[in-house]
Design a protein around this motif. Structure first.
Motif, mmCIF file in Angstrom:
data_model
loop_
_atom_site.group_PDB
_atom_site.id
_atom_site.type_symbol
_atom_site.label_atom_id
_atom_site.label_comp_id
_atom_site.label_asym_id
_atom_site.label_seq_id
_atom_site.Cartn_x
_atom_site.Cartn_y
_atom_site.Cartn_z
ATOM 1 N N ALA A 1 28.958 41.609 48.640
ATOM 2 C CA ALA A 1 28.965 40.390 47.824
ATOM 3 C C ALA A 1 30.168 40.365 46.885
ATOM 4 C CB ALA A 1 27.661 40.283 47.030
ATOM 5 N N LEU A 2 30.478 41.523 46.293
ATOM 6 C CA LEU A 2 31.610 41.596 45.365
ATOM 7 C C LEU A 2 32.923 41.282 46.080
ATOM 8 C CD1 LEU A 2 32.802 42.320 42.598
ATOM 9 C CD2 LEU A 2 32.855 44.712 43.326
ATOM 10 N N PHE A 3 33.148 41.923 47.224
ATOM 11 C CA PHE A 3 34.378 41.667 47.976
ATOM 12 C C PHE A 3 34.448 40.206 48.432
ATOM 13 C CE2 PHE A 3 34.335 46.381 49.075
ATOM 14 C CZ PHE A 3 35.366 46.664 48.200
ATOM 15 N N PHE A 4 33.297 39.645 48.850
ATOM 16 C CA PHE A 4 33.290 38.257 49.317
ATOM 17 C C PHE A 4 33.640 37.300 48.176
ATOM 18 C CE2 PHE A 4 31.073 34.230 50.177
ATOM 19 C CZ PHE A 4 31.670 33.903 51.382
ATOM 20 N N VAL A 5 33.090 37.545 46.995
ATOM 21 C CA VAL A 5 33.406 36.694 45.839
ATOM 22 C C VAL A 5 34.890 36.783 45.506
ATOM 23 C CG1 VAL A 5 33.052 36.406 43.355
ATOM 24 C CG2 VAL A 5 31.089 36.742 44.858
ATOM 25 N N VAL A 6 35.448 37.998 45.540
ATOM 26 C CA VAL A 6 36.876 38.164 45.241
ATOM 27 C C VAL A 6 37.730 37.413 46.265
ATOM 28 C CG1 VAL A 6 38.760 39.844 45.128
ATOM 29 C CG2 VAL A 6 36.564 40.359 44.057
ATOM 30 N N PHE A 7 37.403 37.603 47.551
ATOM 31 C CA PHE A 7 38.145 36.883 48.592
ATOM 32 C C PHE A 7 37.990 35.379 48.419
ATOM 33 C CE2 PHE A 7 37.879 40.820 51.376
ATOM 34 C CZ PHE A 7 39.241 41.044 51.327
ATOM 35 N N GLY A 8 36.752 34.933 48.114
ATOM 36 C CA GLY A 8 36.511 33.511 47.937
ATOM 37 C C GLY A 8 37.347 32.923 46.813
ATOM 38 N N LEU A 9 37.419 33.629 45.677
ATOM 39 C CA LEU A 9 38.214 33.142 44.548
ATOM 40 C C LEU A 9 39.702 33.094 44.911
ATOM 41 C CD1 LEU A 9 36.510 34.960 41.521
ATOM 42 C CD2 LEU A 9 36.404 32.527 42.108
ATOM 43 N N ILE A 10 40.158 34.117 45.613
ATOM 44 C CA ILE A 10 41.573 34.141 46.004
ATOM 45 C C ILE A 10 41.896 32.968 46.923
ATOM 46 C CG2 ILE A 10 43.304 35.413 47.336
ATOM 47 C CD1 ILE A 10 42.036 37.992 46.311
ATOM 48 N N PHE A 11 41.044 32.743 47.929
ATOM 49 C CA PHE A 11 41.294 31.640 48.859
ATOM 50 C C PHE A 11 41.161 30.284 48.151
ATOM 51 C CE2 PHE A 11 39.980 34.693 52.350
ATOM 52 C CZ PHE A 11 41.270 34.821 52.825
ATOM 53 N N ALA A 12 40.190 30.171 47.231
ATOM 54 C CA ALA A 12 40.018 28.903 46.512
ATOM 55 C C ALA A 12 41.245 28.595 45.654
ATOM 56 C CB ALA A 12 38.763 28.967 45.644
ATOM 57 N N LEU A 13 41.728 29.595 44.913
ATOM 58 C CA LEU A 13 42.916 29.387 44.085
ATOM 59 C C LEU A 13 44.134 29.074 44.946
ATOM 60 C CD1 LEU A 13 42.458 32.243 41.435
ATOM 61 C CD2 LEU A 13 42.113 29.789 41.113
ATOM 62 N N LEU A 14 44.239 29.781 46.074
ATOM 63 C CA LEU A 14 45.348 29.499 46.980
ATOM 64 C C LEU A 14 45.254 28.088 47.544
ATOM 65 C CD1 LEU A 14 47.835 30.543 48.520
ATOM 66 C CD2 LEU A 14 46.280 31.381 50.285
ATOM 67 N N GLY A 15 44.034 27.655 47.894
ATOM 68 C CA GLY A 15 43.847 26.300 48.417
ATOM 69 C C GLY A 15 44.203 25.234 47.397
ATOM 70 N N VAL A 16 43.775 25.440 46.143
ATOM 71 C CA VAL A 16 44.100 24.476 45.085
ATOM 72 C C VAL A 16 45.609 24.403 44.876
ATOM 73 C CG1 VAL A 16 43.894 24.030 42.607
ATOM 74 C CG2 VAL A 16 41.883 24.707 43.915
ATOM 75 N N PHE A 17 46.255 25.584 44.869
ATOM 76 C CA PHE A 17 47.707 25.602 44.676
ATOM 77 C C PHE A 17 48.421 24.873 45.800
ATOM 78 C CE2 PHE A 17 51.753 27.702 45.728
ATOM 79 C CZ PHE A 17 52.467 27.424 44.568
ATOM 80 N N VAL A 18 48.022 25.142 47.043
ATOM 81 C CA VAL A 18 48.660 24.489 48.186
ATOM 82 C C VAL A 18 48.420 22.980 48.148
ATOM 83 C CG1 VAL A 18 48.639 24.289 50.699
ATOM 84 C CG2 VAL A 18 48.573 26.543 49.639
ATOM 85 N N TYR A 19 47.181 22.579 47.820
ATOM 86 C CA TYR A 19 46.865 21.152 47.761
ATOM 87 C C TYR A 19 47.706 20.451 46.689
ATOM 88 C CZ TYR A 19 44.267 16.824 47.118
ATOM 89 O OH TYR A 19 43.920 15.505 46.986
ATOM 90 N N GLN A 20 47.774 21.061 45.501
ATOM 91 C CA GLN A 20 48.546 20.446 44.416
ATOM 92 C C GLN A 20 50.022 20.351 44.789
ATOM 93 O OE1 GLN A 20 47.500 18.990 41.783
ATOM 94 N NE2 GLN A 20 45.340 19.580 41.859
ATOM 95 N N THR A 21 50.534 21.387 45.450
ATOM 96 C CA THR A 21 51.952 21.375 45.844
ATOM 97 C C THR A 21 52.228 20.271 46.868
ATOM 98 O OG1 THR A 21 52.098 23.765 45.455
ATOM 99 C CG2 THR A 21 53.815 22.754 46.829
ATOM 100 N N VAL A 22 51.368 20.184 47.886
ATOM 101 C CA VAL A 22 51.552 19.161 48.920
ATOM 102 C C VAL A 22 51.363 17.770 48.327
ATOM 103 C CG1 VAL A 22 50.619 18.241 51.076
ATOM 104 C CG2 VAL A 22 50.895 20.713 50.790
ATOM 105 N N SER A 23 50.338 17.607 47.493
ATOM 106 C CA SER A 23 50.074 16.298 46.876
ATOM 107 C C SER A 23 51.251 15.850 46.024
ATOM 108 C CB SER A 23 48.801 16.377 46.024
ATOM 109 O OG SER A 23 48.569 15.160 45.358
ATOM 110 N N SER A 24 51.826 16.797 45.265
ATOM 111 C CA SER A 24 52.972 16.447 44.429
ATOM 112 C C SER A 24 54.186 16.082 45.273
ATOM 113 C CB SER A 24 53.298 17.615 43.496
ATOM 114 O OG SER A 24 54.460 17.358 42.753
ATOM 115 N N ASN A 25 54.415 16.848 46.327
ATOM 116 C CA ASN A 25 55.593 16.589 47.163
ATOM 117 C C ASN A 25 55.462 15.313 47.976
ATOM 118 O OD1 ASN A 25 56.861 18.915 46.271
ATOM 119 N ND2 ASN A 25 56.065 20.182 47.938
ATOM 120 N N ILE A 26 54.237 14.986 48.392
ATOM 121 C CA ILE A 26 54.045 13.826 49.258
ATOM 122 C C ILE A 26 54.281 12.520 48.499
ATOM 123 C CG2 ILE A 26 51.582 13.279 48.952
ATOM 124 C CD1 ILE A 26 51.381 13.260 52.027
#
Length: 456
Positions: free
Chosen positions: A29-54
């Motif tokens: 559970a601990l590793f899954f939460v850590v991975f989940g947070l990393i992927f979520a933050l990465l997803g938000v960053f990618v979305y914001q970058t693409v949204s800004s550029n588009i």
């Protein structure tokens, strides 16, 4: 005939198994939460970058430099196209109007979907400007906030999406106080929605993979813990066994002595001798455990000096020669090369004594034990080889485990507590060396110690 047999490592109890399962679930559970947070933050960053550029190109087109602050305008400002000669009078107002008109014209030419909507001070639309003569009525009903100026934002009306920037105007003859630059971004929103769907799908797959990876990582993390747990359990069981036997003998013997308090010492000589022997055995066992504890903690004190291994081996063979002779065994020192190491002479002597004692213990009458020293490059190699009963290949991996003894039912015939080889390994490693046991043909075993060589 003596034989070395494999002893079984104690299996974890049901309580230990449940505890390990709980820990495995917790780590997963601990590793899954850590991975989940990393992927979520990465997803938000990618979305914001693409949204800004588009929207970057649209925002640049809507950013009219002449409207970055309050501007004085007249009705001629809104004419689309080049200003006529009458409009160019040379005063500041006319120059400002010409610049503003040119900026608006350039913006519309670069993006024909751009619309300029003028509003009065209360936000009510006055007029629209663009390449078309008329626009749908819903354009005039687009949301407007006079507090948001010179900043791009997204609005939606009747299922269409627009990018807008609000500018403040002053001095307009038509009564306009604000101008709203608008561009349709339905195509950009469609691209962004498609990208968002792909991003979400990718994150779901990544989370599914991270769940499996979390489980594998938890197993990998707990494996050494489980092994250490099993070794600890085995250590406690073996130590309890080794301590309980002499304590039982001492207690029983002392109770027998109390049954006959008027007896002479000479009459109880054997009982007293047995008590002393068991007490000495306890003392040796305690000292061995203290040495192992110091080795584990890296606190094994070494009084280092240059040690001539050939001289040390000659000395140890001479000391054990009479013992081997009494057991009708052959103990010899092969021709030795020059080998000098930097180490603790007493500890190295103890290491050799353990190996010779172990070799003599597992050899029978007529067998031979031979010790040799050689210098091989940067290493000094000490080998103790015997023609005894050998060790099963499966047991070679465990001979350095504490309390491990490959003899029958912990027989006192061979003696020892199973701590000699672990202590020898600790001494070798404390000197930066290694030790291993290997079977030799046609029979017997060889203990090979490798230490950093220091010549001269």
């Amino acid at each position: 005939m003596m034989q070395r047999i494999r002893t079984q490592r104690p299996m974890p109890t049901a309580i230990e198994g449940d505890r390990l399962r709980r820990e495995s679930i917790r780590y997963t559970a601990l590793f899954f939460v850590v991975f989940g947070l990393i992927f979520a933050l990465l997803g938000v960053f990618v979305y914001q970058t693409v949204s800004s550029n588009i929207f970057q190109a649209v925002d640049e087109q809507l950013s009219v430099s002449s409207l970055d602050g309050p501007v004085n305008i007249s009705s001629s400002t809104y004419a689309i196209g080049a200003p006529d000669a009458e409009a160019v009078t040379g005063d500041e107002s006319t120059a400002s109007n010409i610049s503003l008109s040119e900026s608006i014209s350039a913006t519309i030419e670069s993006n024909p979907q751009t619309i300029f909507l003028t509003r009065s001070s209360d936000g009510t639309p006055n007029d629209t400007y663009g390449i078309y003569a008329s626009y749908p009525e819903f354009i005039e009903n687009l949301p407007f906030d006079s507090n948001v100026l010179n900043t791009p934002y997204l609005v939606e009306q009747d299922g269409h999406h627009y990018r807008a920037i609000n500018y403040q105007l002053e001095g307009g003859e038509s009564g306009a106080s604000y101008m709203q630059a608008i561009a349709n971004v339905d195509s950009e929103i469609a691209i962004l929605d498609q990208f968002t769907a792909m991003l979400v799908a990718g994150l779901v797959v990544a989370l599914a993979i991270s769940a499996g990876a979390s489980y594998l990582l938890s197993r990998m993390t707990l494996r050494p813990i489980a092994d250490a747990w099993a070794k600890q359990t085995e250590f406690v069981q073996n130590a309890s066994h080794e301590l309980r036997t002499p304590l039982t003998v001492i207690r029983t013997t002392q109770e027998l002595l109390l049954d006959d308090p008027h007896a002479c010492i000479v009459d109880k000589f054997e009982d007293i001798t047995l008590t002393i022997e068991e007490a000495e055995r306890l003392s040796r066992l305690t000292e061995s455990l203290l040495v192992l504890t110091a080795t584990d903690a890296g606190h094994l004190d070494l009084e280092t000096s240059n040690v001539d291994l050939r001289e040390l081996c000659t000395e140890i063979v001479s000391a054990y020669g009479d013992i081997a002779l009494m057991q009708e065994k052959t103990l010899a020192l092969d021709e030795c090369g020059d080998a000098t190491v930097r180490g603790d002479r007493d500890k190295l002597r103890q290491l050799l004594a353990i190996l010779l004692d172990n070799a003599l213990k597992y050899t029978g009458e007529g067998d031979a034990v031979r010790l040799s020293v050689a210098s091989q490059g940067s290493e000094a190699v000490v080998t103790v080889k015997d023609t005894g009963i050998g060790i099963d290949e499966g047991d070679l991996e465990r001979v350095f485990d504490r309390f491990y003894r490959a003899d029958t039912a912990r027989s006192r015939e061979t003696g020892g507590s199973g701590l000699g080889l672990p202590i020898a390994k600790g001494i070798a490693e404390a000197h930066g060396g290694t030790i291993r046991l290997e079977n030799v043909e046609p029979r017997g075993i060889a203990a090979v110690v490798r230490l950093p060589n220091k010549r001269g």
